[in-house]
Design an enzyme around this catalytic site. Structure first.
Site, short mmCIF file in Angstrom:
data_model
loop_
_atom_site.label_atom_id
_atom_site.label_comp_id
_atom_site.label_asym_id
_atom_site.label_seq_id
_atom_site.Cartn_x
_atom_site.Cartn_y
_atom_site.Cartn_z
CB SER A 57 -0.92 0.00 1.22
OG SER A 57 -1.72 -1.16 1.25
CE LYS A 181 1.64 -4.11 6.79
NZ LYS A 181 1.95 -3.13 5.71
#
Length: 327
Positions: A57, A181
């Protein structure tokens, strides 16, 4: 069973684009800057960072073409090989929703030199998605991927799609799914995954995406963090991790790690508030790498308020900068 990435501190690196001063700058889609990408990656490796997440991201993966993805990954791998960091851990992110494209990106990532993939949970149809559907999606990806994959749960960029702890327990049994994650603040979920006795934690590593909760989640069985602020204060976050994993710390170490967690958490508020934009601005201002506002559209302009807003962060940035320079 495939091996997970080693425990430790990872950095989700930004993707660097050429400066506004460059002759080939393009305001709509500026070309990638492999030279700065390599320099930043080497700085992190030399500062004790365990490995990198490239094209996550923070890396604006959704703003890149597949050719750019390959060029960035292969450029970083070449920089590590040339710089004496052979086999340095690289995790390649994917954010596509259809299985075939994700698998193609993972195949390309392997060819470029990445050892693992980090696949964002598909969230376009979050309201209609079931846990069984998510399990089947990841199973199909992992069955076909040439590299081990990890589950990336970031509700903030995936329509608040839900992934419950039992789903991770199921996916952890797949020989090619090696970790996750968790980019959210639910510490109970971290505990229900990182400390679950039904999960083989030698095969499946749980990483928090938030350095502001590194100390507590290490106690819950997490393997480390994939943390944005480590991109500009790497030594400080590594120091916090090394103190956090001590089973019998001295009284002084208990005090040091508590204070250091406070300082890291305070700086993390910049990342929470401004995300990739804030991380890029911090890397530019602190490390002198990349433009302050070096993002791709629709991200633009740096942090709102510019210099005046940066002044508001001067105290917390300065506190951690002093730690960084002492290490």
């Amino acid at each position: 069973m495939s091996a997970p990435p080693p425990a430790g501190v990872y950095v989700p690196v930004p993707t660097f684009f050429v400066s506004k001063k460059a002759a080939n700058y393009n305001a709509v889609a500026s070309p990638i800057d492999i030279e700065t990408q390599a320099a930043h990656s080497l700085h992190l490796a030399k500062s004790g960072i365990t490995g990198l997440v490239v094209l996550g991201s923070t890396g604006e993966a959704v703003h890149l073409t597949n050719k750019e993805r390959f060029d960035i990954l292969s450029g970083v791998r070449k920089a590590f090989d040339d710089g004496g960091f052979k086999d340095y851990p690289i995790i390649a992110g994917t954010a596509a929703q259809n299985i075939e494209e994700v698998v193609e990106q993972l195949k390309s990532a392997k060819e470029a030199g990445a050892q693992w993939g980090l696949c964002l949970v598909p969230g376009y149809f979050a309201g209609a998605s079931t846990q069984e559907g998510i399990i089947q999606w990841f199973t199909a990806v992992a069955d076909q991927s040439p590299i081990p994959v990890m589950v990336y749960h970031y509700p903030g960029v995936s329509n608040n799609v839900k992934v419950v702890p039992s789903t991770y327990a199921t996916l952890s049994k797949h020989p090619n799914i090696v970790g996750c994650k968790l980019s959210h603040g639910d510490v109970s979920y971290h505990a229900q995954i990182g400390a679950n006795p039904k999960i083989d934690h030698t095969h499946f590593h749980t990483f928090t995406g938030l350095g502001q909760q590194l100390l507590p989640v290490i106690a819950l069985g997490c393997a480390g963090t994939i943390d944005g602020s480590a991109g500009f204060f790497p030594k400080s976050v590594v120091r916090l991790y090394n103190l956090s994993i001590k089973n019998q710390p001295t009284d002084e170490e208990v005090k040091e790690r508590r204070l250091l967690q406070y300082k890291v958490s305070s700086v993390e508020e910049l990342v929470v508030k401004y995300g990739t934009v804030g991380i890029k601005e911090a890397i530019s201002r602190i490390l002198g790498m990349g433009d302050i506002d070096g993002t791709r559209l629709p991200l633009c302009g740096g942090i709102p308020g510019g210099d005046k807003e940066w002044e508001n962060w001067k105290e917390v940035i300065g506190d951690l900068d002093a730690v960084e320079k002492s290490l």
